[in-house]
Design an enzyme around this catalytic site. Structure first.
Site, PDB file in Angstrom:
ATOM      1  N   ASN A   1       0.824  -1.215   0.000  1.00 54.52           N
ATOM      2  CA  ASN A   1       0.000   0.000   0.000  1.00 54.52           C
ATOM      3  C   ASN A   1       0.852   1.255   0.000  1.00 54.52           C
ATOM      4  O   ASN A   1       0.560   2.232  -0.714  1.00 54.52           O
ATOM      5  CB  ASN A   1      -0.922  -0.001   1.219  1.00 54.52           C
ATOM      6  CG  ASN A   1      -2.123  -0.910   1.043  1.00 54.52           C
ATOM      7  OD1 ASN A   1      -2.620  -1.087  -0.059  1.00 54.52           O
ATOM      8  ND2 ASN A   1      -2.587  -1.500   2.135  1.00 54.52           N
TER       9      ASN A   1
ATOM     10  N   GLU B   1      -5.285  -8.379   5.646  1.00 54.93           N
ATOM     11  CA  GLU B   1      -4.623  -9.283   4.720  1.00 54.93           C
ATOM     12  C   GLU B   1      -4.572 -10.715   5.255  1.00 54.93           C
ATOM     13  O   GLU B   1      -3.742 -11.520   4.828  1.00 54.93           O
ATOM     14  CB  GLU B   1      -3.200  -8.785   4.422  1.00 54.93           C
ATOM     15  CG  GLU B   1      -2.263  -8.761   5.617  1.00 54.93           C
ATOM     16  CD  GLU B   1      -2.296  -7.438   6.390  1.00 54.93           C
ATOM     17  OE1 GLU B   1      -1.286  -7.129   7.037  1.00 54.93           O
ATOM     18  OE2 GLU B   1      -3.317  -6.724   6.310  1.00 54.93           O
TER      19      GLU B   1
ATOM     20  N   ARG C   1      -0.940 -30.012   6.390  1.00 53.67           N
ATOM     21  CA  ARG C   1       0.401 -29.421   6.270  1.00 53.67           C
ATOM     22  C   ARG C   1       0.827 -29.351   4.803  1.00 53.67           C
ATOM     23  O   ARG C   1       1.352 -28.319   4.339  1.00 53.67           O
ATOM     24  CB  ARG C   1       1.410 -30.243   7.063  1.00 53.67           C
ATOM     25  CG  ARG C   1       2.835 -29.656   7.073  1.00 53.67           C
ATOM     26  CD  ARG C   1       3.791 -30.544   7.852  1.00 53.67           C
ATOM     27  NE  ARG C   1       4.075 -31.770   7.111  1.00 53.67           N
ATOM     28  CZ  ARG C   1       5.051 -31.873   6.186  1.00 53.67           C
ATOM     29  NH1 ARG C   1       5.794 -30.817   5.901  1.00 53.67           N
ATOM     30  NH2 ARG C   1       5.257 -33.005   5.567  1.00 53.67           N
TER      31      ARG C   1
END
Length: 377
Positions: A250, A285, A300
């Site tokens: 950003n 986010e 995993r």
């Protein structure tokens, strides 16, 4: 006219609803054609035949177009176009040879049967609610009615040689009555379908993150419970990820690029996870994925696969390509594990991955506790 007016009022209320405007036009043109057929003697005033044919074709075109756009499907222009050419050929032939009005009636009913069958197919292919089944049935019934009229003309001794004889026949009266009933039934069914579509749209807006289109936090909780119940007694794999250094994106490229980045990241999660997986944006986010039937090791491996996919992601900018990495935490949830306790534990694993250097995958050391928070690996 009432159906056309109601659809038009709905469009005026929300002018983004173009399918409703097309349906309003279809009903309005149908009324025009009905009035001309029943009140004007076309044999004496042939110019009105253009009005009848124009309202017939344009009204049914708008009907197919409106139904297709309402259902999110493409218009089947090819069969409609072929049917139009055949009908026009039949009408011109009937006019050229004189008293063959019955051929026009057969051609028109054949055309409407093809149109209604196309609409039935569109609705059936796109069906997502019980109202779609009803709507498809209404179209199919009218297809059968159109075919039965053609059969009646072929098998009976009806005098349909001229437009005047057609207007005065019992056949015309029954045909117009059937069409009126069909118009009412179809209008009600389409209103019901449109209402369902609006409710579903509002529900999607309430459940999804407006930027990425993924489920929001509230919807994730409801969907997760349903997915875990359906997959019992198998566990479910829980993965949480956080884009590394997103603030720099950003700050360096602006919030527009940041939004593009979040959207691209969301599409990657949807693309790289099973179709039944639940992908959600928890906030900022941070994203969450829940996949049914995965044990600890499978979860995993899925997290490792996602980490590598993020590393390969390239977002095109005017100045080059933006590359990303993300940190991942994971755990397998058994039937009795509390969801938000697990989310807290895996979220802590994400921060452990960030503390260890970012662009890493970390799990939790022990199974998720029924209450309380598990220890980190």
């Amino acid at each position: 006219m009432s159906a056309a007016g109601a659809f038009l009022l709905l469009y005026l209320h929300d002018r983004r609803q173009l399918p409703i405007l097309r349906l309003a036009g279809a009903w309005l043109l149908s009324v025009i054609g009905f009035v001309v057929v029943m009140l004007v003697d076309v044999d004496l005033q042939p110019a009105y035949q253009l009005v009848i044919m124009g309202s017939l074709f344009s009204g049914h075109f708008l009907l197919v177009w409106g139904v297709a756009s309402l259902m999110g499907k493409d218009v089947p222009w090819l069969p409609i176009g072929i049917a139009t050419l055949l009908v026009l050929g039949a009408v011109f032939y009937a006019n050229y040879h004189g008293s063959l009005f019955w051929l026009r009636v057969i051609a028109v009913n054949a055309f409407t049967a093809i149109v209604y069958l196309s609409c039935c197919r569109l609705v059936w292919r796109a069906r997502s609610h019980r109202t779609d089944v009803v709507l498809a049935a209404v179209f199919l019934i009218q297809v059968l009615m159109s075919v039965s009229r053609i059969a009646r003309i072929g098998l009976s001794n009806l005098d349909l040689s001229t437009h005047a004889s057609f207007k005065s026949s019992q056949f015309a009266l029954s045909m117009q009555t059937e069409n009126a009933i069909f118009a009412i039934m179809l209008g009600l069914a389409l209103f019901a379908r449109y209402s369902v579509a609006l409710v579903m749209q509002l529900q999607r807006h309430a459940e999804t993150d407006p930027l990425t289109g993924l489920f929001n936090r509230r919807a994730f909780e409801a969907k997760a419970q349903a997915l875990r119940t359906a997959s019992e007694p198998l566990p479910a794999g829980l993965i949480i990820c956080d884009i590394d250094h997103f603030k720099r994106v950003n700050d360096s490229h602006g919030h527009a690029v940041g939004d593009r980045t979040l959207k691209a990241f969301a599409r990657l999660l949807e693309r790289e996870t099973p179709d039944a997986a639940i992908c959600a944006r928890l906030g900022g986010e941070e994203f969450c994925i829940l996949i049914a039937g995965l044990d600890e090791e499978a979860t995993r491996l899925q997290a490792i696969h996602l980490r590598a996919a993020v590393e390969r992601l390239r977002i095109v900018l005017n100045t080059g390509h933006l590359r990303l990495t993300a940190s991942f935490g994971y755990s397998a949830l058994d039937a009795g594990d509390e969801l938000w306790t697990a989310v807290s534990a895996v979220d802590a694993a994400v921060y452990q991955a960030k503390n260890d250097g970012r662009n890493l995958v970390r799990g939790i050391a022990s199974p998720v506790a029924k209450t309380g928070q598990a220890k980190l690996a």
